[in-house]
Design a protein around this motif. Structure first.
Motif, short mmCIF file in Angstrom:
data_model
loop_
_atom_site.label_atom_id
_atom_site.label_comp_id
_atom_site.label_asym_id
_atom_site.label_seq_id
_atom_site.Cartn_x
_atom_site.Cartn_y
_atom_site.Cartn_z
N CYS A 127 -0.69 -12.17 -33.61
CA CYS A 127 -1.80 -12.92 -33.36
C CYS A 127 -3.52 -12.37 -34.19
O CYS A 127 -2.71 -11.95 -35.62
CB CYS A 127 -1.82 -11.41 -31.75
SG CYS A 127 -3.47 -11.76 -31.00
N LYS A 128 -3.61 -13.03 -34.18
CA LYS A 128 -5.65 -12.74 -35.47
C LYS A 128 -6.12 -11.41 -35.51
O LYS A 128 -6.54 -11.26 -36.06
CB LYS A 128 -6.28 -14.05 -34.86
CG LYS A 128 -5.77 -15.65 -34.60
CD LYS A 128 -7.15 -16.55 -34.22
CE LYS A 128 -7.00 -17.83 -34.86
NZ LYS A 128 -7.84 -18.52 -34.38
N CYS A 129 -5.48 -11.17 -34.54
CA CYS A 129 -5.90 -9.28 -34.07
C CYS A 129 -4.77 -8.58 -35.25
O CYS A 129 -5.06 -7.47 -35.80
CB CYS A 129 -6.04 -8.83 -32.88
SG CYS A 129 -4.45 -8.92 -32.74
N ARG A 138 2.12 -12.01 -25.88
CA ARG A 138 1.51 -13.30 -27.23
C ARG A 138 0.41 -14.05 -26.62
O ARG A 138 -0.43 -14.01 -27.94
CB ARG A 138 2.38 -14.51 -27.57
CG ARG A 138 2.76 -15.37 -26.31
CD ARG A 138 2.87 -16.41 -26.69
NE ARG A 138 3.64 -17.73 -25.86
CZ ARG A 138 4.44 -18.45 -25.75
NH1 ARG A 138 5.02 -18.52 -26.96
NH2 ARG A 138 4.72 -19.53 -24.50
N TYR A 139 -0.29 -13.69 -25.90
CA TYR A 139 -1.50 -14.02 -25.33
C TYR A 139 -2.71 -13.45 -25.79
O TYR A 139 -2.71 -12.10 -25.11
CB TYR A 139 -1.60 -14.90 -24.15
CG TYR A 139 -0.66 -16.43 -23.95
CD1 TYR A 139 -0.31 -17.44 -25.14
CD2 TYR A 139 0.15 -16.06 -22.96
CE1 TYR A 139 0.11 -18.90 -24.76
CE2 TYR A 139 1.71 -17.44 -23.62
CZ TYR A 139 1.30 -18.13 -24.00
OH TYR A 139 1.87 -19.26 -23.25
N SER A 140 -3.64 -13.48 -25.86
CA SER A 140 -4.80 -12.18 -25.72
C SER A 140 -5.27 -12.07 -24.98
O SER A 140 -5.38 -10.17 -24.23
CB SER A 140 -6.20 -13.44 -26.99
OG SER A 140 -6.22 -14.29 -25.52
N ASP A 141 -5.41 -12.47 -23.32
CA ASP A 141 -5.74 -11.48 -22.68
C ASP A 141 -4.13 -10.75 -22.03
O ASP A 141 -4.40 -10.31 -21.21
CB ASP A 141 -5.80 -12.68 -21.40
CG ASP A 141 -4.76 -13.90 -20.46
OD1 ASP A 141 -3.91 -14.43 -21.88
OD2 ASP A 141 -4.19 -14.07 -19.98
N HIS A 143 -2.57 -8.67 -23.72
CA HIS A 143 -2.28 -7.65 -24.85
C HIS A 143 -4.03 -6.77 -25.55
O HIS A 143 -4.25 -6.04 -25.75
CB HIS A 143 -1.64 -8.02 -26.27
CG HIS A 143 -2.37 -8.78 -26.66
ND1 HIS A 143 -2.09 -10.14 -27.14
CD2 HIS A 143 -3.47 -8.56 -27.57
CE1 HIS A 143 -2.21 -10.71 -28.43
NE2 HIS A 143 -3.31 -9.70 -28.70
N ASP A 144 -4.73 -7.55 -24.48
CA ASP A 144 -6.79 -6.86 -24.95
C ASP A 144 -6.79 -7.42 -26.18
O ASP A 144 -7.53 -6.25 -26.76
CB ASP A 144 -6.10 -6.03 -24.56
CG ASP A 144 -6.80 -5.57 -22.48
OD1 ASP A 144 -6.43 -6.71 -21.57
OD2 ASP A 144 -5.81 -4.40 -21.98
N CYS A 145 -7.19 -8.65 -26.53
CA CYS A 145 -6.61 -8.41 -28.41
C CYS A 145 -8.60 -8.24 -28.24
O CYS A 145 -9.86 -9.00 -27.70
CB CYS A 145 -6.91 -10.27 -28.60
SG CYS A 145 -6.59 -10.84 -30.43
N TYR A 149 -12.49 -14.71 -30.41
CA TYR A 149 -12.18 -16.33 -30.83
C TYR A 149 -13.39 -16.82 -30.54
O TYR A 149 -13.77 -18.00 -31.41
CB TYR A 149 -11.52 -16.54 -29.94
CG TYR A 149 -9.90 -16.16 -29.92
CD1 TYR A 149 -9.42 -16.63 -30.81
CD2 TYR A 149 -9.53 -15.08 -29.69
CE1 TYR A 149 -7.70 -15.91 -31.09
CE2 TYR A 149 -8.03 -14.56 -29.28
CZ TYR A 149 -7.27 -15.04 -30.45
OH TYR A 149 -6.71 -14.84 -30.66
#
Length: 172
Positions: A127-129, A138-141, A143-145, A149
């Protein structure tokens, strides 16, 4: 055949084997030896000359200050010495940083999802984090990224599309 007699040249009778019985063919130019045996002989003769000159200088007590008489043992020691010193000095100067690198590699272990700790192996998603996630997270929502963005997208658009203004022209 008459032309050979007139010029004095003779054709070789057949191939000449190396005098060292190594199985290769020799030639008269290399003293009836193959090229490998001839090189080995030349190397041995050169080493014998160097050894004789260094022994002679040791016996006579003269030092080779002009550098024309190379000493084989001294050259080998000089080459081995600096390599070890450089390796030790590099390890000494980077001792703390190398320990940190080794520790980070040891802690890393198998690739696991940051959210559920499931092993992901080669199929993990970065991830970008900066974390690694499985297919579910894998999606940001999911895993509370914490990565923003929206700001990153605005910055990318601003860089890609700079503001272009034409200079004002004087009317004629």
């Amino acid at each position: 055949m008459e032309s050979h007699d007139e010029t004095g040249c003779q054709a070789p009778e057949g191939p000449i084997l190396c005098i060292n019985n190594c199985g290769f063919f020799g030639s008269a130019a290399t003293m009836n030896m193959c090229s490998k045996c001839h090189k080995d002989l030349a190397l041995k003769q050169e080493q014998a000359k160097l050894a004789a000159s260094s022994i002679g200088s040791i016996v006579n007590g003269s030092s080779s200050g002009n550098g024309k008489e190379p000493i084989v043992a001294g050259t080998v020691d000089v080459q081995a010495g600096p390599v070890e010193v450089k390796a030790i000095s590099a390890e000494a100067s980077n001792d703390s940083s190398s320990n940190q690198i080794i520790e980070s590699k040891v802690k890393e272990g198998p690739n696991r999802c940051t959210a559920c700790r499931k092993r992901v192996g080669l199929t993990g998603f970065n991830c970008k984090c900066g974390n690694l996630f499985c297919a579910v997270h894998r999606y940001s929502d999911k895993h509370d990224c914490p990565f923003d963005y929206r700001t990153a997208a605005r910055d990318a658009i601003a860089k890609a599309n700079p503001v272009v203004k034409a200079e004002k022209l004087d009317k004629i």
